[in-house]
Motif scaffolding. Structure first.
Motif, short mmCIF file in Angstrom:
data_model
loop_
_atom_site.label_atom_id
_atom_site.label_comp_id
_atom_site.label_asym_id
_atom_site.label_seq_id
_atom_site.Cartn_x
_atom_site.Cartn_y
_atom_site.Cartn_z
N ALA A 27 0.82 -1.21 0.00
CA ALA A 27 0.00 0.00 0.00
C ALA A 27 0.85 1.26 0.00
CB ALA A 27 -0.94 0.00 1.20
N ASN A 28 2.09 1.13 0.50
CA ASN A 28 2.99 2.30 0.58
C ASN A 28 4.14 2.21 -0.42
OD1 ASN A 28 2.25 4.08 3.11
ND2 ASN A 28 1.94 1.96 3.73
N ALA A 29 3.96 1.42 -1.46
CA ALA A 29 5.03 1.26 -2.45
C ALA A 29 5.34 2.57 -3.17
CB ALA A 29 4.65 0.18 -3.46
N SER A 30 4.39 3.51 -3.20
CA SER A 30 4.63 4.80 -3.86
C SER A 30 4.72 5.95 -2.85
CB SER A 30 3.50 5.08 -4.87
OG SER A 30 2.24 5.11 -4.22
N THR A 31 4.81 5.64 -1.56
CA THR A 31 4.92 6.68 -0.53
C THR A 31 6.37 7.13 -0.39
OG1 THR A 31 3.04 5.76 0.69
CG2 THR A 31 4.51 7.23 1.89
N SER A 32 6.60 8.42 -0.48
CA SER A 32 7.96 8.96 -0.41
C SER A 32 8.61 8.62 0.92
CB SER A 32 7.94 10.47 -0.60
OG SER A 32 7.37 10.82 -1.84
N GLY A 33 9.83 8.08 0.86
CA GLY A 33 10.61 7.82 2.06
C GLY A 33 10.14 6.65 2.89
N PHE A 34 9.17 5.87 2.40
CA PHE A 34 8.65 4.75 3.19
C PHE A 34 9.68 3.63 3.24
CE2 PHE A 34 6.43 0.72 3.67
CZ PHE A 34 5.68 0.95 4.81
N LYS A 35 9.79 2.98 4.42
CA LYS A 35 10.70 1.86 4.62
C LYS A 35 9.90 0.60 4.88
CE LYS A 35 14.02 4.74 4.17
NZ LYS A 35 14.68 4.83 2.86
N ALA A 36 10.22 -0.45 4.15
CA ALA A 36 9.48 -1.70 4.24
C ALA A 36 9.72 -2.39 5.58
CB ALA A 36 9.87 -2.63 3.09
N ASP A 37 8.69 -3.10 6.05
CA ASP A 37 8.79 -3.89 7.28
C ASP A 37 8.86 -5.37 6.95
OD1 ASP A 37 8.62 -1.71 9.07
OD2 ASP A 37 6.45 -1.63 8.82
N GLY A 38 9.37 -6.14 7.90
CA GLY A 38 9.42 -7.59 7.77
C GLY A 38 9.10 -8.24 9.11
N VAL A 39 8.57 -9.45 9.06
CA VAL A 39 8.18 -10.18 10.26
C VAL A 39 9.27 -11.17 10.65
CG1 VAL A 39 6.51 -11.83 11.23
CG2 VAL A 39 5.72 -9.93 9.81
N ILE A 40 9.62 -11.20 11.92
CA ILE A 40 10.55 -12.19 12.45
C ILE A 40 9.75 -13.24 13.21
CG2 ILE A 40 12.50 -12.61 14.00
CD1 ILE A 40 13.45 -9.84 13.50
N GLN A 41 10.01 -14.51 12.91
CA GLN A 41 9.31 -15.58 13.59
C GLN A 41 10.31 -16.63 14.08
OE1 GLN A 41 7.19 -16.52 9.82
NE2 GLN A 41 7.70 -18.65 10.29
N LYS A 42 9.93 -17.32 15.14
CA LYS A 42 10.78 -18.37 15.71
C LYS A 42 9.90 -19.54 16.13
CE LYS A 42 14.44 -15.40 17.60
NZ LYS A 42 15.16 -15.01 18.82
N PRO A 43 10.50 -20.75 16.17
CA PRO A 43 9.73 -21.89 16.69
C PRO A 43 9.36 -21.68 18.14
CG PRO A 43 11.72 -22.61 15.55
CD PRO A 43 11.83 -21.12 15.72
N PHE A 44 8.20 -22.18 18.54
CA PHE A 44 7.73 -21.96 19.90
C PHE A 44 8.69 -22.48 20.97
CE2 PHE A 44 5.31 -23.18 23.68
CZ PHE A 44 4.77 -21.96 24.01
N PRO A 45 9.27 -23.70 20.85
CA PRO A 45 10.18 -24.16 21.92
C PRO A 45 11.33 -23.21 22.18
CG PRO A 45 9.61 -25.96 20.46
CD PRO A 45 9.07 -24.71 19.82
N GLN A 46 11.86 -22.57 21.09
CA GLN A 46 12.94 -21.61 21.27
C GLN A 46 12.47 -20.41 22.07
OE1 GLN A 46 14.82 -20.52 17.61
NE2 GLN A 46 16.25 -19.11 18.55
N LEU A 47 11.25 -19.94 21.79
CA LEU A 47 10.69 -18.84 22.56
C LEU A 47 10.49 -19.25 24.01
CD1 LEU A 47 7.96 -17.49 20.11
CD2 LEU A 47 10.16 -16.47 20.60
N LEU A 48 10.03 -20.48 24.22
CA LEU A 48 9.77 -20.96 25.57
C LEU A 48 11.06 -20.99 26.39
CD1 LEU A 48 7.74 -22.12 27.56
CD2 LEU A 48 8.20 -24.39 26.63
#
Length: 256
Positions: A27-48
């Protein structure tokens, strides 16, 4: 089966987060100066394990014994922003600015306090002050910058020159030793802890240019399709686990 339901549900949560982030990027591909976000995910046992380590010294009683770990799927650990610079696009308008130096930001005065942005799509309000695309005043080193009209020049170092009057101040351009201190908010702004913003050592301003978004639409579409398919796969897995649970409760356990 219950564990299978939890595993599939956790997968749905991760893919939903990915879909939300990718949709916002596109949605912000044409927004000036916008920086893309990314999701970080981990397996549940590692979080535990991480959570267990943060509990501090806890003695295990005689009734407790270690039984190992079980994988309950995955979870989102955070959303990170890609601060790589976007392409500079010439516009020829005096009120358009681009910061050619990576990791530098303009400072804007908003009703909620100071905010930082790379969006140089500026304008002039009714009182002649330099404002961003949302009408908030852009700050110079001495406060809001009044230029009266768009007939002005900005040097590479950010100094504003008015015709026949000379210097009218210098844009306040800041940088951060650690970009992880920045938190993205609405309207393409960032916030940061007090005192973390430092004057940029060697700012480079390009008047008549805008920095484009660093979102790659083609790559984002591929990732979006992948996230949708993963979401659907988790949906089917959840439905299968629910059907198995129904059989176990209503048929296997029935007395005849």
């Amino acid at each position: 089966m219950i564990r299978g339901i939890y595993t599939a549900a956790s997968g749905l949560g991760v893919q939903q987060a990915r879909l939300d982030v990718l949709a916002n990027n596109l949605a912000n591909a044409s927004t000036s100066g916008f920086k893309a976000d990314g999701v970080i995910q981990k397996p549940f046992p590692q979080l535990l394990l991480v959570e267990q380590q943060n509990l501090g010294p806890v003695e295990i009683g005689p009734r407790w014994r270690y039984v190992g770990a079980t994988n309950q799927g995955a979870a989102v650990t955070g959303v990170v922003t890609n601060f790589s610079p976007g392409p500079l696009k010439p516009t020829g308008k005096n009120t358009h600015l681009a910061l050619a130096t990576a990791n530098t930001f303009l400072v804007v005065q908003t009703p909620g306090g100071e905010r930082y942005t790379r969006d140089g799509n500026l304008g002039i309000d009714s009182e002649g002050y330099l404002v961003d695309s949302r009408g908030n005043r852009v700050l110079g080193e001495a406060g809001p910058v009044q230029v009266k009209s768009d007939d002005f020049r900005i040097t590479d170092g950010g100094e504003i020159i008015l015709p026949g009057k000379g210097p009218a101040g210098r844009l306040r351009i800041v940088q951060f030793a650690d970009l992880n201190l920045l938190t993205k908010t609405e309207d393409n702004y960032y916030t940061a802890p007090a005192g973390s913003a430092q004057p940029a050592a060697k700012p480079e301003v390009r008047q008549g240019y805008l920095e484009g978004s660093n979102v790659d639409p083609a790559a984002s579409m591929v990732q979006l399709v992948s996230a949708v398919r993963s979401y659907e796969a988790n949906q089917r897995l959840l439905q299968a686990q629910d059907q198995l649970l129904d059989l176990a409760v209503n048929r296997v356990g029935a007395l005849r």
